[in-house]
Design an enzyme around this catalytic site. Structure first.
Site, PDB file in Angstrom:
ATOM      1  CG  ASP A  16      47.802  48.263  12.511  1.00 11.38           C
ATOM      2  OD1 ASP A  16      48.021  49.117  11.797  1.00 11.38           O
ATOM      3  OD2 ASP A  16      48.146  47.149  12.350  1.00 11.38           O
ATOM      4  CG  ASP A  18      47.016  46.590   6.155  1.00  9.12           C
ATOM      5  OD1 ASP A  18      46.124  46.047   5.478  1.00  9.12           O
ATOM      6  OD2 ASP A  18      47.452  47.479   6.018  1.00  9.12           O
ATOM      7  CG  ASP A 178      50.052  44.038  13.386  1.00  4.57           C
ATOM      8  OD1 ASP A 178      50.058  45.181  13.375  1.00  4.57           O
ATOM      9  OD2 ASP A 178      50.559  43.306  12.662  1.00  4.57           O
TER      10      ASP A 178
END
Length: 229
Positions: A16, A18, A178
């Protein structure tokens, strides 16, 4: 300690963007605050707004306006998304920086023979622009945003497309993220998931249901080697 050469030959590590590779909340929330200012609304405060990041521009804008006390009608959102993208593109890396240890971990993984890719719900062109600005693009064989796939994370097809674009297969891949979307995509694709504890999520990282949790990027290469080596 660096991994031995060829330890991860044929493996793909999908990331991922951001909240995983890059701490970009200040620029993203700053761009939403420009939109709020233009509408005469109070700005979002960064520490409290970090959890708004990670599910795409539309959701972030809608939640941002709701948090500012001005929920949007559905018809207002498309124009605001276009305005957000224009604002964000101009300030894409004013304050955004890779998380500590990212480049060393990427060097170790690539040095061990792994292919690396980015699987993000951020539009592909914006993702590439951010990676370019931070000199990270050189690490990745593919960058796949939601505009290049039938459906975004947590849909398995997004992750599978990213892994295949990097030249790999899902049965020799791992997803690092995240958020619940990252864990969900990995689970749906039958791929192990590694969750970072320092990202952007409304749910505690330890409660996202990932297969492994790390607190720093130095933990990542040896963990990937155990999973895929």
């Amino acid at each position: 300690m660096s991994l031995a050469p060829e330890t991860l030959a044929g493996a793909v590590v999908a990331f991922d963007l951001d909240g995983t590779l890059v701490d970009s909340a200040a620029d993203l929330i700053g761009s939403v605050n420009v939109l709020l200012h233009e509408k005469g609304l109070p700005p979002l405060v960064l520490p409290a707004a970090r959890s708004l990041v990670g599910r795409g521009a539309r959701v972030m804008i809608e939640q941002g306006f709701a948090a500012a006390g001005e929920p949007l009608d559905a018809g207002e959102t498309p124009a605001l998304v276009r305005r957000f993208i224009a604002v964000y593109r101009d300030r894409i890396a004013f304050e955004s920086r890779p998380f500590e240890g990212v480049e060393t971990a990427l060097d170790d993984l690539a040095g061990a023979g792994a292919k690396l890719c980015v699987c993000t719900n951020k539009f592909t062109d914006l993702s590439v622009a951010l990676l370019d600005a931070l000199d990270l693009s050189r690490y990745f064989a593919a960058v796949i945003g939601p505009d290049l796939v039938p459906a975004p994370k947590p849909d398995a097809r997004h992750l599978i497309a990213a892994v295949e674009a990097a030249g790999g297969r899902a049965d020799r891949a791992v997803m690092v993220g995240d958020s619940a979307a990252d864990v969900g995509a990995a689970r749906a694709a039958g791929v192990p998931s590694i969750v970072v504890s320092f990202g952007y999520t409304e749910i505690a990282a330890a409660e996202l249901g990932g297969d492994h949790l790390i607190d720093r990027f130095s933990e990542l290469p040896p963990l990937v080697a155990r999973l895929l080596g």
